[in-house]
Design a protein around this motif. Structure first.
Motif, short mmCIF file in Angstrom:
data_model
loop_
_atom_site.label_atom_id
_atom_site.label_comp_id
_atom_site.label_asym_id
_atom_site.label_seq_id
_atom_site.Cartn_x
_atom_site.Cartn_y
_atom_site.Cartn_z
N ARG A 381 0.81 -1.22 0.00
CA ARG A 381 0.00 0.00 0.00
C ARG A 381 0.84 1.26 0.00
O ARG A 381 0.34 2.36 -0.27
N ASN A 382 2.13 1.13 0.33
CA ASN A 382 3.02 2.31 0.34
C ASN A 382 3.55 2.64 -1.06
O ASN A 382 4.23 3.66 -1.23
N LEU A 383 3.25 1.77 -2.05
CA LEU A 383 3.79 1.99 -3.40
C LEU A 383 2.85 2.92 -4.19
O LEU A 383 1.96 2.46 -4.91
N GLY A 384 3.08 4.19 -4.05
CA GLY A 384 2.19 5.16 -4.69
C GLY A 384 2.27 5.18 -6.20
O GLY A 384 1.40 5.74 -6.86
N GLU A 385 3.32 4.56 -6.79
CA GLU A 385 3.47 4.56 -8.25
C GLU A 385 3.01 3.24 -8.88
O GLU A 385 3.03 3.11 -10.10
N LEU A 386 2.60 2.27 -8.07
CA LEU A 386 2.26 0.95 -8.61
C LEU A 386 1.01 1.03 -9.49
O LEU A 386 -0.05 1.49 -9.06
N ARG A 387 1.15 0.55 -10.74
CA ARG A 387 0.06 0.58 -11.70
C ARG A 387 -0.36 -0.82 -12.16
O ARG A 387 -1.48 -1.00 -12.62
N TYR A 388 0.53 -1.78 -12.09
CA TYR A 388 0.29 -3.11 -12.64
C TYR A 388 0.71 -4.15 -11.62
O TYR A 388 1.82 -4.10 -11.08
N LEU A 389 -0.19 -5.12 -11.35
CA LEU A 389 0.13 -6.17 -10.40
C LEU A 389 -0.44 -7.49 -10.93
O LEU A 389 -1.64 -7.60 -11.17
N ASN A 390 0.41 -8.49 -11.09
CA ASN A 390 -0.01 -9.79 -11.62
C ASN A 390 0.11 -10.83 -10.51
O ASN A 390 1.20 -11.15 -10.05
N LEU A 391 -1.06 -11.37 -10.09
CA LEU A 391 -1.12 -12.37 -9.03
C LEU A 391 -1.65 -13.70 -9.55
O LEU A 391 -2.05 -14.57 -8.76
N THR A 392 -1.69 -13.89 -10.85
CA THR A 392 -2.23 -15.10 -11.46
C THR A 392 -1.54 -16.35 -10.92
O THR A 392 -0.32 -16.39 -10.76
N GLY A 393 -2.34 -17.38 -10.66
CA GLY A 393 -1.78 -18.67 -10.26
C GLY A 393 -1.20 -18.69 -8.87
O GLY A 393 -0.32 -19.51 -8.58
N THR A 394 -1.67 -17.82 -7.97
CA THR A 394 -1.17 -17.80 -6.60
C THR A 394 -2.31 -18.16 -5.64
O THR A 394 -3.46 -18.33 -6.04
N ALA A 395 -1.98 -18.20 -4.35
CA ALA A 395 -2.97 -18.59 -3.34
C ALA A 395 -3.64 -17.40 -2.68
O ALA A 395 -4.26 -17.55 -1.60
N VAL A 396 -3.58 -16.21 -3.25
CA VAL A 396 -4.19 -15.03 -2.63
C VAL A 396 -5.71 -15.14 -2.71
O VAL A 396 -6.27 -15.72 -3.65
N ASP A 397 -6.39 -14.58 -1.72
CA ASP A 397 -7.85 -14.58 -1.71
C ASP A 397 -8.36 -13.14 -1.74
O ASP A 397 -7.58 -12.19 -1.78
N ALA A 398 -9.66 -12.99 -1.71
CA ALA A 398 -10.26 -11.66 -1.83
C ALA A 398 -9.85 -10.76 -0.67
O ALA A 398 -9.63 -9.55 -0.86
N GLY A 399 -9.73 -11.32 0.53
CA GLY A 399 -9.33 -10.51 1.67
C GLY A 399 -7.94 -9.92 1.50
O GLY A 399 -7.70 -8.76 1.85
N ALA A 400 -7.01 -10.73 0.97
CA ALA A 400 -5.65 -10.23 0.76
C ALA A 400 -5.64 -9.13 -0.30
O ALA A 400 -4.97 -8.10 -0.14
N VAL A 401 -6.39 -9.32 -1.38
CA VAL A 401 -6.43 -8.31 -2.45
C VAL A 401 -7.04 -7.01 -1.94
O VAL A 401 -6.61 -5.92 -2.31
#
Length: 458
Positions: A381-401
């Motif tokens: 959340r501290n990355l103010g310049e982040l525009r693109y994030l690819n989490l495909t094929g991982t174990a993240v859930d809606a809460g993490a996102v």
């Protein structure tokens, strides 16, 4: 080349004159055949004088010479025979067929002399393919000479400096012959590119008679020249992998061109490198990353490249299964310069998130097909310049996102094959009103025209 064209024309006219009512073509056929014979005699004489220079392979020259002499003799005999006969008979037809075969063979060996073995047959699989410049998949692990230097020499130098033609006594098609040099002495001084004749000739003005490659031939690109200079400056090794050689930002940019296939003349003229900076990238200048840090990442297997020529901002990519503790520990050393981090398919867990979160200018982050669970995703959340994030094929859930909600510039998040369920999408889209959440697994509608009806034969 002149007798080849004229003799072929004469043979075509001969065939035409054999058709009923086409006898008027015979004088033209005889004249063309006579001119072809005279030009063949002149070509044999000039070719013999040229062969005395010693710049050509002796075996190829000998074969080409006797084929040319045979073609000249057969053409001469055919010319004096057809002049005295009104029509083509079995003998003159046989001589015409022999002339055609000799034209093809002589042309093939002549092309091999000037352009390398198999010049006319390589397109049909008649000769083994030689190394040509192609994209280098894993540039850091590649052997510099084999993967890049040899293809550059093949594409630009073998026409005059290989087994087919040895101009100036110099051959560049084998390591031992490169080291030996030519009539003017060694052309490569390991460790000193500026003193190497190979580089000196390339850097001469185009109108200088000693400039290489010759002005009428395609010239080396900037990336190809830079590669040869770097190869020589680092010792002109024939077996060292790229990763073991010292590299700075300029070398990283050059290596990126070879990795992407944009280093050659055709690609350089027709393609735009994907490393060109776009509007998403930081506009403010930044100091260059420490050379030791870049070297440390390179030693760990990473590909480190500038985002654009002259820029100090970096793209760091890790091939599959190459990120270890040393690589993670080196990332903070380039935190100010890092704008793109690719960890796709790397066996790394949530620890990488913390290192990525420490890079304030990070714009694009690939964490797809890694072992992250999303527990520490909120650190981003501290990355103010982040525009693109690819989490495909991982174990993240809606809460993490959902921890990333509020990132001001986030535009795209890829969540295909994650633990985000169908029932979570409405809430997530509401949490990210200005970003595209990509679920993947696209399905195209079935159209009537897509259906084939199969009926049994009656």
């Amino acid at each position: 080349h002149l007798p080849i064209g004229i003799i072929l024309l004469a043979l075509i006219l001969q065939v035409g004159s054999m058709r009923p009512g086409s006898g008027a073509l015979k004088p033209a056929a005889d004249l063309a055949l006579g001119l072809g014979f005279l030009c063949a005699v002149a070509s044999c004489c000039s070719g013999y004088l040229l062969s005395l220079s010693g710049d050509y392979d002796h075996a190829l020259v000998t074969t080409h010479l006797w084929l040319a002499v045979s073609l000249t003799v057969v053409t001469g005999v055919l010319y004096f025979m057809v002049r005295r006969r009104e029509k083509m008979d079995r003998v003159t037809r046989g001589l015409s067929a022999a002339s055609l075969v000799l034209v093809v063979l002589t042309g093939h060996w002549g092309g091999s002399l000037t352009h390398g073995p198999g010049y006319l047959t390589s397109a049909f699989g008649g000769e083994a393919s030689l190394p040509t410049l192609r994209p280098v998949a894993d540039v850091q692990r590649a052997v510099l000479y084999t993967a890049m230097v040899q293809p550059v020499l093949h594409d630009n130098c073998y026409g005059c400096h290989s087994s087919a033609r040895v101009k100036g006594g110099l051959r560049l098609d084998e390591p031992s012959l490169i080291t030996r040099g030519g009539k003017d002495g060694p052309v490569v001084v390991p460790g000193n590119a500026a003193a190497s004749l190979l580089v000196k000739r390339i850097l001469l003005p185009l109108d200088d008679e000693h400039h290489m490659a010759p002005a009428e031939k395609p010239q080396l690109t900037k990336a190809e020249v830079q590669l040869l200079q770097w190869w020589i400056a680092t010792g002109a090794s024939f077996d060292q992998p790229v990763a073991r050689l010292p590299q700075d930002n300029a070398i990283h940019a050059m290596l990126a061109a070879f990795a992407e296939g944009t280093a050659g003349p055709v690609a350089a003229a027709s393609m735009v490198s994907p490393n060109v900076a776009d509007s998403d990238m930081p506009a403010s200048p930044v100091a260059a990353a420490p050379v030791s840090a870049v070297q440390r990442l390179t030693d760990a297997g990473a590909l480190v490249t500038p985002i654009a020529v002259g820029s100090h901002y970096l793209n760091v990519s890790f091939p599959a299964d190459t990120m270890g503790r040393d690589a993670l520990a080196a990332l903070p050393l380039v935190r100010e310069q890092l704008v793109e981090l690719r960890c796709s398919d790397v066996a790394v867990g949530d620890s990488v998130i913390g290192f990525a979160a420490g890079c304030p200018h990070l714009v694009r982050l690939w964490l797809d097909h890694t072992r992250i669970t999303g527990g520490g995703l909120g650190q981003l959340r501290n990355l103010g310049e982040l525009r693109y994030l690819n989490l495909t094929g991982t174990a993240v859930d809606a809460g993490a996102v959902r921890q990333l909600a509020g990132l001001p510039k986030l535009k795209r998040v890829y969540l295909y094959q994650t633990k985000v369920g169908r029932e979570d999408w409405a809430a997530l889209q509401a949490a990210f009103p200005h970003a595209v959440l990509d679920s993947g697994g696209y399905r195209m509608p079935v159209l009537d025209s897509d259906t084939a009806v199969v009926r049994a034969r009656k």
